[in-house]
Design a protein around this motif. Structure first.
Motif, short mmCIF file in Angstrom:
data_model
loop_
_atom_site.label_atom_id
_atom_site.label_comp_id
_atom_site.label_asym_id
_atom_site.label_seq_id
_atom_site.Cartn_x
_atom_site.Cartn_y
_atom_site.Cartn_z
N GLU A 36 0.86 -1.18 0.00
CA GLU A 36 0.00 0.00 0.00
C GLU A 36 0.90 1.23 0.00
O GLU A 36 1.91 1.27 0.71
CB GLU A 36 -0.89 -0.01 1.26
CG GLU A 36 -2.09 0.88 1.20
CD GLU A 36 -2.99 0.76 2.44
OE1 GLU A 36 -3.93 1.55 2.54
OE2 GLU A 36 -2.73 -0.11 3.29
N LYS A 37 0.56 2.24 -0.78
CA LYS A 37 1.37 3.45 -0.84
C LYS A 37 0.89 4.47 0.18
O LYS A 37 -0.24 4.44 0.64
CB LYS A 37 1.36 4.03 -2.26
CG LYS A 37 2.10 3.12 -3.25
CD LYS A 37 2.22 3.74 -4.63
CE LYS A 37 3.01 2.81 -5.54
NZ LYS A 37 3.12 3.36 -6.92
N ILE A 38 1.79 5.40 0.52
CA ILE A 38 1.56 6.35 1.60
C ILE A 38 1.14 7.70 1.03
O ILE A 38 1.85 8.27 0.20
CB ILE A 38 2.84 6.55 2.43
CG1 ILE A 38 3.40 5.22 2.93
CG2 ILE A 38 2.61 7.52 3.58
CD1 ILE A 38 2.50 4.45 3.82
N SER A 39 0.00 8.19 1.49
CA SER A 39 -0.46 9.52 1.09
C SER A 39 -1.08 10.25 2.28
O SER A 39 -1.75 9.63 3.11
CB SER A 39 -1.50 9.44 -0.03
OG SER A 39 -0.96 8.92 -1.22
N PHE A 40 -0.83 11.56 2.34
CA PHE A 40 -1.47 12.42 3.32
C PHE A 40 -2.07 13.62 2.60
O PHE A 40 -1.77 13.86 1.43
CB PHE A 40 -0.46 12.92 4.36
CG PHE A 40 0.12 11.87 5.25
CD1 PHE A 40 -0.57 11.43 6.38
CD2 PHE A 40 1.37 11.32 4.99
CE1 PHE A 40 -0.03 10.45 7.21
CE2 PHE A 40 1.91 10.35 5.81
CZ PHE A 40 1.21 9.91 6.93
N SER A 41 -2.91 14.37 3.29
CA SER A 41 -3.44 15.61 2.76
C SER A 41 -3.89 16.45 3.94
O SER A 41 -3.90 15.97 5.09
CB SER A 41 -4.62 15.34 1.82
OG SER A 41 -5.80 15.06 2.56
N PRO A 42 -4.29 17.71 3.72
CA PRO A 42 -4.77 18.54 4.84
C PRO A 42 -5.98 17.93 5.55
O PRO A 42 -6.22 18.21 6.73
CB PRO A 42 -5.14 19.86 4.15
CG PRO A 42 -4.24 19.93 2.97
CD PRO A 42 -4.14 18.51 2.48
N THR A 43 -6.73 17.09 4.86
CA THR A 43 -7.90 16.46 5.48
C THR A 43 -7.71 14.97 5.73
O THR A 43 -8.63 14.27 6.13
CB THR A 43 -9.14 16.65 4.58
OG1 THR A 43 -8.87 16.09 3.28
CG2 THR A 43 -9.48 18.13 4.44
N LYS A 44 -6.50 14.48 5.52
CA LYS A 44 -6.21 13.05 5.67
C LYS A 44 -4.88 12.87 6.39
O LYS A 44 -3.82 12.96 5.78
CB LYS A 44 -6.18 12.38 4.29
CG LYS A 44 -5.91 10.88 4.30
CD LYS A 44 -5.97 10.34 2.87
CE LYS A 44 -5.68 8.85 2.81
NZ LYS A 44 -4.26 8.54 3.07
N HIS A 45 -4.96 12.61 7.69
CA HIS A 45 -3.74 12.42 8.49
C HIS A 45 -3.52 10.96 8.86
O HIS A 45 -2.75 10.67 9.76
CB HIS A 45 -3.80 13.30 9.75
CG HIS A 45 -3.38 14.71 9.51
ND1 HIS A 45 -2.94 15.55 10.51
CD2 HIS A 45 -3.33 15.45 8.37
CE1 HIS A 45 -2.64 16.74 10.00
NE2 HIS A 45 -2.87 16.70 8.70
N GLN A 46 -4.19 10.06 8.18
CA GLN A 46 -3.95 8.62 8.34
C GLN A 46 -3.58 8.05 6.98
O GLN A 46 -4.36 8.14 6.04
CB GLN A 46 -5.18 7.91 8.89
CG GLN A 46 -5.01 6.39 9.00
CD GLN A 46 -6.25 5.69 9.50
OE1 GLN A 46 -6.78 6.03 10.55
NE2 GLN A 46 -6.74 4.71 8.75
#
Length: 414
Positions: free
Chosen positions: A378-388
């Motif tokens: 699984e690849k790792i992604s974050f965003s201002p609304t996604k901290h998991q």
């Protein structure tokens, strides 16, 4: 106001009165990460192995030039899996040790109590990276913006366990859980998922945090057994969960018992294997463990090969004063593999911060990470609304001396 609540209030108040301009941000030759976790007591193995996994990767990075010449250091304190020491440790890490960020904390009752402190330090850009807990409080407002999670939540773990049990006809689900924020987080996940199927928890039994393997859990077994539970989901620490399994089997109760990732699968199994040697009875059957990282036996994954190689090569240990003298490190474990993956991601963050890392840039840098490949499925992604970053839950059972992936749940079909 209770004594413990008052004490917590006073500690936080004192912290807020301390000037925020103390000390330089970091030494020029190192980047210090602050860690508070249980290193001793009934859950001490979790802190030790999480530390070891992270340090295996950090040691490799440090020996190969570090982060633009800076070495990564973990400044760790034991909190015994208790909130008040965790609060004190956190304030010390920020105010005295002046760590760059917080990292690898262990436990729901401890992490949830430092969330107001993180918020109070918002002007100093202090964040907590990758705590070893799947609880919801730091995944929801108002605290989610101060915490970055790698692992899936307990709601996802327990929800998946419930769904799989229901599919095989085991609809009367009981729960054994630790009587605190951690246990209730898992309890809530079980309750919500059962409600989707028009069902309820058939019975629940609790135990007090800090319980030892030598304690009796017969009363809890009786509650769930007498209610007719045909499967049990346990949300606890390894000593208590192993004790519950021991007593259930000793009382002739053979239903499937599932545990979530926090339990520390190998620690739990090792206690049961020791019991098998002493009594000649079998305790390690009909066990299911949900995990939030892939199996460290899966050699098809690049990160697994790297993890095993670096654990073998460096065999890192925390400072001796943090460990019980008779502690025996695990060669590999789901906990240390999670620590290893945590370290891989934080290293990428530190690299992206550049040669002169600044705390005020951390949030923006992390929230722009997209599809980072760390060598798992699984690849790792974050965003201002996604901290998991990760959402996948893996299910394992113990067979032939190791935890293996569950490919077919039908063996537990009712």
């Amino acid at each position: 106001m209770s004594g413990s609540v008052l004490k917590t209030f006073l500690i936080i108040t004192i912290a807020l009165l301390i000037p925020s301009f103390l000390g330089a941000e970091q030494n020029s030759d190192s980047i210090v990460l602050g860690m508070s976790a249980a290193f001793k007591g009934p859950t001490g193995g979790l802190g030790i192995e999480l530390y070891r996994g992270a340090m295996a990767y950090f040691e490799h990075v440090n020996r190969n030039g570090g982060i633009y010449g800076k070495k990564i250091v973990i400044k760790a304190y034991d909190d015994g899996y208790n909130p008040i020491p965790t609060i004190k440790n956190t304030i010390k890490l920020v105010e005295e040790d002046n760590v760059f960020t917080l990292f690898n904390y262990v436990g729901t009752p401890t992490v949830t109590r430092i969330l107001p402190i993180l918020k109070s330090y918002s002007n100093r850009n202090i964040y907590l990276f990758f705590p070893f807990t799947g609880a919801l409080p730091h995944r929801k407002p108002p605290y989610d913006e101060y915490v970055f999670n790698l692992r899936a939540s307990y709601e996802q773990e327990t929800g998946g366990l419930v769904e799989n049990f229901i599919k095989i006809g085991r609809k009367k689900i009981g729960i054994f859980y630790q009587a605190d924020a951690y246990g209730r987080s898992g309890w809530d996940g079980v309750r919500k998922t059962l409600a989707k199927y028009g069902s309820k928890i058939v019975a629940e039994a609790t135990y007090k945090r800090g319980a030892k393997y030598s304690d009796s859990f017969k009363k809890q077994v009786e509650i769930l057994k007498n209610a007719g539970a045909d499967a049990v989901i346990s949300v606890g620490a390894y000593a208590a969960c192993a004790g519950f399994i021991r007593d259930a089997r000793d009382m002739g109760w053979d239903v499937p018992i599932a545990n979530v990732s926090f339990v520390g699968s190998e620690f739990m199994i090792n206690l049961l294997l020791e019991e098998e040697k002493k009594t000649g009875r079998k305790y390690t059957y009909n066990l299911i463990n949900s995990q939030v990282v892939p199996s460290y036996e899966d050699m098809s994954l690049r990160a697994v090969k790297e993890y095993r190689d670096l654990m073998d090569r460096y065999n890192p240990l925390p400072p001796s004063e943090l460990m019980e003298p008779d502690y025996r490190p695990l060669k590999y474990s789901f906990v240390s593999f999670e620590g290893f993956l945590n370290a891989k991601v934080i290293v990428e963050v530190l690299k992206k911060l550049g040669k002169e890392p600044k705390r005020e840039n951390i949030k923006k840098v992390v929230e722009h990470i997209k599809n980072l490949d760390i060598g798992i499925d699984e690849k790792i992604s974050f965003s201002p609304t996604k901290h998991q970053a990760l959402n996948k839950v893996y299910y394992t059972t113990y067979k032939d001396g190791k935890f293996v992936p569950i490919k077919d749940w039908s063996e537990w079909k009712k």
